[in-house]
Enzyme design. Structure first.
Site, PDB file in Angstrom:
ATOM      1  N   ILE A  20       0.830  -1.208   0.000  1.00 29.41           N
ATOM      2  CA  ILE A  20       0.000   0.000   0.000  1.00 29.41           C
ATOM      3  C   ILE A  20       0.860   1.251   0.000  1.00 29.41           C
ATOM      4  O   ILE A  20       0.374   2.335  -0.274  1.00 29.41           O
ATOM      5  CB  ILE A  20      -1.010   0.020   1.168  1.00 29.41           C
ATOM      6  CG1 ILE A  20      -0.317   0.067   2.519  1.00 29.41           C
ATOM      7  CG2 ILE A  20      -1.966  -1.138   1.067  1.00 29.41           C
ATOM      8  CD1 ILE A  20      -1.259   0.326   3.681  1.00 29.41           C
ATOM      9  N   ASP A  21       2.153   1.107   0.292  1.00 27.93           N
ATOM     10  CA  ASP A  21       3.058   2.262   0.271  1.00 27.93           C
ATOM     11  C   ASP A  21       3.318   2.772  -1.140  1.00 27.93           C
ATOM     12  O   ASP A  21       3.769   3.901  -1.319  1.00 27.93           O
ATOM     13  CB  ASP A  21       4.403   1.911   0.919  1.00 27.93           C
ATOM     14  CG  ASP A  21       4.298   1.695   2.401  1.00 27.93           C
ATOM     15  OD1 ASP A  21       3.511   2.403   3.049  1.00 27.93           O
ATOM     16  OD2 ASP A  21       5.008   0.822   2.915  1.00 27.93           O
ATOM     17  N   MET A  66       0.544   6.741   7.658  1.00 24.89           N
ATOM     18  CA  MET A  66       1.630   5.793   7.444  1.00 24.89           C
ATOM     19  C   MET A  66       2.524   6.234   6.279  1.00 24.89           C
ATOM     20  O   MET A  66       2.034   6.756   5.288  1.00 24.89           O
ATOM     21  CB  MET A  66       1.027   4.423   7.147  1.00 24.89           C
ATOM     22  CG  MET A  66       2.015   3.305   7.149  1.00 24.89           C
ATOM     23  SD  MET A  66       1.142   1.765   6.866  1.00 24.89           S
ATOM     24  CE  MET A  66       1.763   1.390   5.242  1.00 24.89           C
ATOM     25  N   GLY A  67       3.815   5.997   6.432  1.00 28.55           N
ATOM     26  CA  GLY A  67       4.779   6.305   5.378  1.00 28.55           C
ATOM     27  C   GLY A  67       6.129   6.643   5.971  1.00 28.55           C
ATOM     28  O   GLY A  67       6.378   7.779   6.342  1.00 28.55           O
ATOM     29  N   ARG A  68       6.980   5.637   6.099  1.00 31.07           N
ATOM     30  CA  ARG A  68       8.314   5.825   6.683  1.00 31.07           C
ATOM     31  C   ARG A  68       9.201   6.626   5.740  1.00 31.07           C
ATOM     32  O   ARG A  68       9.763   7.639   6.106  1.00 31.07           O
ATOM     33  CB  ARG A  68       8.937   4.463   6.973  1.00 31.07           C
ATOM     34  CG  ARG A  68      10.358   4.504   7.479  1.00 31.07           C
ATOM     35  CD  ARG A  68      10.906   3.121   7.722  1.00 31.07           C
ATOM     36  NE  ARG A  68      10.129   2.398   8.702  1.00 31.07           N
ATOM     37  CZ  ARG A  68      10.373   2.403  10.014  1.00 31.07           C
ATOM     38  NH1 ARG A  68      11.388   3.081  10.474  1.00 31.07           N
ATOM     39  NH2 ARG A  68       9.605   1.741  10.838  1.00 31.07           N
ATOM     40  N   GLU A 123       4.281   9.675   8.808  1.00 31.34           N
ATOM     41  CA  GLU A 123       4.926   9.304  10.062  1.00 31.34           C
ATOM     42  C   GLU A 123       6.445   9.453   9.979  1.00 31.34           C
ATOM     43  O   GLU A 123       7.102   9.650  10.984  1.00 31.34           O
ATOM     44  CB  GLU A 123       4.569   7.865  10.443  1.00 31.34           C
ATOM     45  CG  GLU A 123       5.120   6.839   9.473  1.00 31.34           C
ATOM     46  CD  GLU A 123       4.751   5.409   9.799  1.00 31.34           C
ATOM     47  OE1 GLU A 123       4.263   5.136  10.918  1.00 31.34           O
ATOM     48  OE2 GLU A 123       4.955   4.545   8.929  1.00 31.34           O
TER      49      GLU A 123
END
Length: 172
Positions: A20-21, A66-68, A123
């Protein structure tokens, strides 16, 4: 495929990458991203509607997504906008160096145009030198893979806005 070949099987195996990234090299988009992006956009839209009840007093709602290292999901929050200048007004991605001081100045500037500001952040927003914003608040643990657990960027910025601007703020 190699195993099937060693046992003489006619079965062909095809792998389809999914995340999903949406951060796999040489792909336009990956299965899973579209529905996750839609979910982010519709959730941010609902948060923006909820935040709009604070029209009389300035307020900031920070949405941590979300998302590093890849900001595709956070970038999808722009789909929540219905018109120019609509929320989310500010969007911060991990691919661009983040400055808390510049953030506060931008929030101040945007509050002159809208009293209920929605800000979406990945994030993994960081200072460009490898320090994640969530690390500015406390020690960050690691997951089973040895990666830093990136939670708390929204809470850190919530406290920063509260301290610097003294207005109603919440993080989600």
């Amino acid at each position: 495929s190699r195993y099937a070949a060693t046992v003489g099987s006619n079965i062909r195996i095809i792998g389809v990458p999914k995340t999903i990234d949406n951060d796999l090299v040489l792909t336009d988009h990956t299965p899973g991203y579209g529905s996750a992006a839609k979910y982010v956009a519709s959730t941010v839209r609902e948060i923006a509607i909820d935040a709009s009840v604070y029209d009389n007093k300035p307020s900031v709602t920070i949405v941590e997504i979300m998302g590093r290292h890849a900001g595709w999901l956070t970038a999808a929050s722009v789909l929540a906008r219905k018109f120019k200048g609509d929320n989310p007004v500010l969007i911060y991605l991990p691919e661009v160096a983040f400055s808390p001081d510049a953030f506060i100045e931008k929030v101040k500037e945007k509050l002159t145009k809208t009293s209920n500001l929605v800000v979406c952040i990945s994030e993994g927003i960081n200072d460009g030198n490898g320090t994640f914003v969530c690390e500015l608040a406390s020690d960050v643990g690691t997951d089973t893979f040895g990666h830093k657990m990136l939670t708390g960027s929204g809470k850190y910025l919530e406290n920063l806005v509260k301290e610097k601007l003294g207005i109603k703020v919440r993080s989600v």
